[in-house]
Each structure stands twice: as C-alpha cells, then as structure tokens.
Design an enzyme around this catalytic site. Structure first.
Site, PDB file in Angstrom:
ATOM      1  N   LYS A  61      -7.581   6.970 -19.486  1.00  0.00           N
ATOM      2  CA  LYS A  61      -7.833   7.505 -20.817  1.00  0.00           C
ATOM      3  C   LYS A  61      -6.554   7.420 -21.655  1.00  0.00           C
ATOM      4  O   LYS A  61      -6.068   6.341 -21.886  1.00  0.00           O
ATOM      5  CB  LYS A  61      -8.382   8.933 -20.682  1.00  0.00           C
ATOM      6  CG  LYS A  61      -9.459   9.078 -19.585  1.00  0.00           C
ATOM      7  CD  LYS A  61     -10.736   8.333 -19.872  1.00  0.00           C
ATOM      8  CE  LYS A  61     -11.669   8.233 -18.673  1.00  0.00           C
ATOM      9  NZ  LYS A  61     -11.977   9.472 -17.988  1.00  0.00           N
ATOM     10  N   ARG A 100       0.851  -1.199   0.000  1.00  0.00           N
ATOM     11  CA  ARG A 100       0.000   0.000   0.000  1.00  0.00           C
ATOM     12  C   ARG A 100       0.885   1.246   0.000  1.00  0.00           C
ATOM     13  O   ARG A 100       0.575   2.252  -0.635  1.00  0.00           O
ATOM     14  CB  ARG A 100      -0.965   0.010   1.196  1.00  0.00           C
ATOM     15  CG  ARG A 100      -1.707   1.331   1.332  1.00  0.00           C
ATOM     16  CD  ARG A 100      -2.995   1.276   2.153  1.00  0.00           C
ATOM     17  NE  ARG A 100      -2.955   0.383   3.290  1.00  0.00           N
ATOM     18  CZ  ARG A 100      -2.272   0.596   4.418  1.00  0.00           C
ATOM     19  NH1 ARG A 100      -1.564   1.697   4.590  1.00  0.00           N
ATOM     20  NH2 ARG A 100      -2.289  -0.303   5.385  1.00  0.00           N
ATOM     21  N   TYR A 145     -15.469  17.290 -15.806  1.00  0.00           N
ATOM     22  CA  TYR A 145     -15.920  15.896 -15.871  1.00  0.00           C
ATOM     23  C   TYR A 145     -17.083  15.677 -14.900  1.00  0.00           C
ATOM     24  O   TYR A 145     -17.034  16.135 -13.744  1.00  0.00           O
ATOM     25  CB  TYR A 145     -14.727  14.998 -15.527  1.00  0.00           C
ATOM     26  CG  TYR A 145     -15.043  13.537 -15.462  1.00  0.00           C
ATOM     27  CD1 TYR A 145     -15.330  12.823 -16.623  1.00  0.00           C
ATOM     28  CD2 TYR A 145     -15.069  12.862 -14.246  1.00  0.00           C
ATOM     29  CE1 TYR A 145     -15.618  11.475 -16.565  1.00  0.00           C
ATOM     30  CE2 TYR A 145     -15.353  11.513 -14.188  1.00  0.00           C
ATOM     31  CZ  TYR A 145     -15.628  10.831 -15.358  1.00  0.00           C
ATOM     32  OH  TYR A 145     -15.918   9.497 -15.300  1.00  0.00           O
ATOM     33  N   ASP A 180      -6.616  19.343 -14.390  1.00  0.00           N
ATOM     34  CA  ASP A 180      -6.918  17.995 -14.869  1.00  0.00           C
ATOM     35  C   ASP A 180      -6.491  17.970 -16.335  1.00  0.00           C
ATOM     36  O   ASP A 180      -7.130  18.574 -17.190  1.00  0.00           O
ATOM     37  CB  ASP A 180      -8.416  17.711 -14.699  1.00  0.00           C
ATOM     38  CG  ASP A 180      -8.791  16.288 -15.111  1.00  0.00           C
ATOM     39  OD1 ASP A 180      -8.098  15.714 -15.978  1.00  0.00           O
ATOM     40  OD2 ASP A 180      -9.793  15.761 -14.576  1.00  0.00           O
TER      41      ASP A 180
END
Ligand SMILES: *Cc1c(COP(=O)(O)O)cnc(C)c1O
Length: 369
Positions: free
Chosen positions: A198, A52, A104, A173
């Site tokens: 993406k 982690r 978004y 972004d």
C-alpha cells in the site's frame, strides 16, 4: 549495520535510513542483488550465505522501514499476509487474542479460518471504543488504526496501558496511517506490521509486507520463522519498494491534502449520508444516500478513480467493501459493525484535486440512474 542518521525527520529517513552507497562501486542507489547464493572465502565463513536467509537489497529495505518506524529490527515478507501469518506463528494452542472487529478482511480470514482451528482463541472487539476490555491472560492484542474500511481510530497509548496490565503483547497494523502519521512503537506497541503493497511502496506494482520491532527476543524468533517458513520477498520487489519509499513523505502530504478536501466536499453534499475521514492519509469512506444499485452505478461511473481493490498508490481507486474487500466477512458481522452495502471506499491518489472532484461529481449524476 548502517550508521545512525543525523536526523529524526521522516522525509530524510525515507531516503537515507539503512542505505549507504554500495561499497564496491559507490552506487548511490542500493543495487538489485539478484542472486540466490554467495561465494564463501572458506567453508562456512561468510558475510552472506543464501538469499532466503539474507539478501543485501532486502537488508537495506528492512533497515529503512525499521528506521521510519523508530524500531531496531525490520523483517520483510512476500506479502502483508505473510508478515501477519509470521506474527501469528508466535502464538500457541490455548493462547488468547483480542483483535479489532473491523480489521482487514484477509486478516480476519487468516485468524478465523487458519489460526483459530489450530487452537488459538480470538475475540473480535471494537478497540476504538475506550471502554474495550483486555482480559487478564490475553496473549496478544491485534489492532488496526485507522481501521478498514470504517476508518475508526484507536487511542494506542491507552490500549497499550490496558494490554500491558493484562500481560498481552500489542501488535499494530500501521498500513493505513504509515509512520509519517503514527509510530506505534513510540506509543509502547511491541511490533508493527505493514502491507508494504500500500502506501510504503505506493506505486501499485509490488505485493509485500514487513514487521518492525525493538524487542530483541521477538526479532530473533521472527527472523527464525522468516528463514524457516521462507515467505521472503525477492530482491527486485525489495528494490522497487525501497525506490517507492524515497517519496513516502511527499506522497503522504499530497494524499492527505487531496483526501481532506474530498472528505469535506462529500460531507457538504445532500446525496451523501455519512463521511468517514480520520484527518490524515488518503482513505475516505462514505455512505451514498440510496441502495446498493446506486452505489454500483457510482463506482462503475468514475474514470480517474479506478474500480479496484487495494489502496495507497499514486493513482486513485474506488471500491465497494461489502462485495469486494470485505466479502469474506459474514453479512451479519458486516451489518453489526456498520459496513453497509452502500458504503464506498476511496483511496485518494495524488492526481490534481480538481480532476478528482470532477470525476466524483459526474459519478454522483450517474448514480441517480
Ligand atoms: C492489504 C492489507 C493487508 C494484507 O496485505 P497484502 O500485502 O495484500 O498481503 C493487511 N492489512 C491491511 C490493513 C491491508 O490494507
């Protein structure tokens, strides 16, 4: 830490940044370190502790994307939304955020339904408008450029100047532009986020996200949050994304070549009311002359453009933002910012251009009903 590369070229960085041959075997490709924990030579003496916190496959991915964005720290997450959520966790009750008004849909939902109820104030404004104001006392400016789905472009340097004067941190972004076309940190932004789902991964087979910054204190806070909250990607997803990244430059060249031809061709047609294309990357939006029913017939008729959400993969996709990706944005706000019911969004893939055009051509006929 990897050695600095003898280049600033984005195509070279995509293949080499953050990646040295694996020291034990010399494996050229970073292996999938599919392990949760690591043997320690003596108690609490470790280069690696627990996956982690750190994992070598993830470290290579983080360093590669940081290199592409020209930043010193990269942190990857299990989704773009997890990256955005982690950025939002640096906010406190009473903080004020100025956010682009056609971000978004998932970002809008997170900010209005999850973060705002915790006492953070959001103003949604058109940041692509040079007259957009950033009030003094703003904590963070959240900008997408180009925006989704209207593909409006913001002058990031101008925005950074205004935000700094107001005392605000700027987060961009950069999912739609990719570091091939825009590197916000070089324009003064404090952090960049991506949905690596993406273009960065580019093969529609991984959901992931990343934050890049050159601000050491912010990076430390984000690494603490990454480890404390735990929304980390697994090593296999990191490997696939690293693999996808290798071809980022050639893919983006082809996405742009196809999308610019398609945008020009759409603009020349009488059955298209308006085309939006910023001149780079693979996203094109257009208003079909006609109603929602015609738009529905159009998106159901294409065969190479698959009707699906998401974007940025090698394969072409098509969708109706008003009832798909942006359905969570209230209708009156959609109308206000210009997301018409008949707006069609294309993610132009890297197939042969003639085939893509022929596919759209027959959809125009089908849309006439
Ligand atoms: C898809 C997307 C996101 C969310 O990323 P996920 O990987 O789906 O969680 C955020 N911003 C933009 C611009 C996106 O396109």
């Amino acid at each position: 830490m990897s050695k600095s590369l003898p280049t600033d070229g984005i195509g070279t960085k995509a293949i080499h940044a953050g990646q040295e041959p694996e020291p034990v075997t010399g494996a050229v490709m970073t292996p999938v370190f599919q392990t949760s924990t690591y043997a320690q030579p003596a108690p609490a003496e470790w280069p690696w502790e627990y996956s982690r916190t750190h994992n070598p496959t993830r470290t290579a991915l983080q360093a590669c994307i940081a290199g592409l964005e020209g930043g010193t720290h990269g942190l990857s997450f299990s989704s773009g939304m997890a990256a955005i959520d982690t950025m939002a966790r640096t906010l406190k009750p009473g903080d004020r955020v100025v956010c682009g008004d056609d971000v978004y849909g998932g970002t809008y939902r997170l900010f209005t339904k999850v973060v705002a109820p915790m006492g953070v104030h959001f103003d949604f404004v058109d940041l692509s408008d040079p007259a957009a104001e950033i009030p003094v006392g703003t904590t963070m400016v959240w900008c997408e450029s180009p925006t989704n789905p209207l593909l409006k472009v913001t002058d990031l340097s101008g925005l950074v100047t205004k935000a700094k004067a107001a005392g605000a941190r700027v987060v961009v972004d950069n999912t739609f532009a990719t570091p091939v076309y825009q590197r916000p940190l070089e324009l003064g932004a404090d952090a960049v986020v991506h949905s690596t789902t993406k273009y960065l991964n580019g093969h529609s087979d991984v959901v992931g996200g990343v934050i890049v910054t050159s601000d050491d204190a912010l990076a430390e806070q984000l690494a603490f949050l990454q480890n404390s909250v735990g929304a980390v990607p697994g090593p296999w997803d990191c490997f696939l994304t690293l693999r996808g990244l290798k071809t980022l430059k050639v893919r983006m060249d082809r996405h742009t070549a196809n999308a610019s031809e398609i945008a020009a061709w759409l603009a020349s047609r009488d059955d298209v009311a308006k085309v939006r294309y910023p001149g780079f990357s693979g996203m094109v939006s257009f208003d079909l002359a006609g109603d929602l029913a015609a738009a529905r017939r159009f998106v159901m008729a294409t065969r190479l453009f698959t009707l699906a959400e998401s974007l940025g993969g090698v394969e072409s996709l098509i969708e109706l933002p008003a009832i798909m990706t942006h359905a969570s944005v209230p209708p009156e706000i959609r109308a206000d910012i210009g997301i018409a019911d008949g707006l069609i969004r294309l993610s132009c893939g890297i197939e042969d251009l003639a085939d893509l055009k022929a596919d759209l051509e027959q959809a125009f006929r089908a849309a006439q009903g």
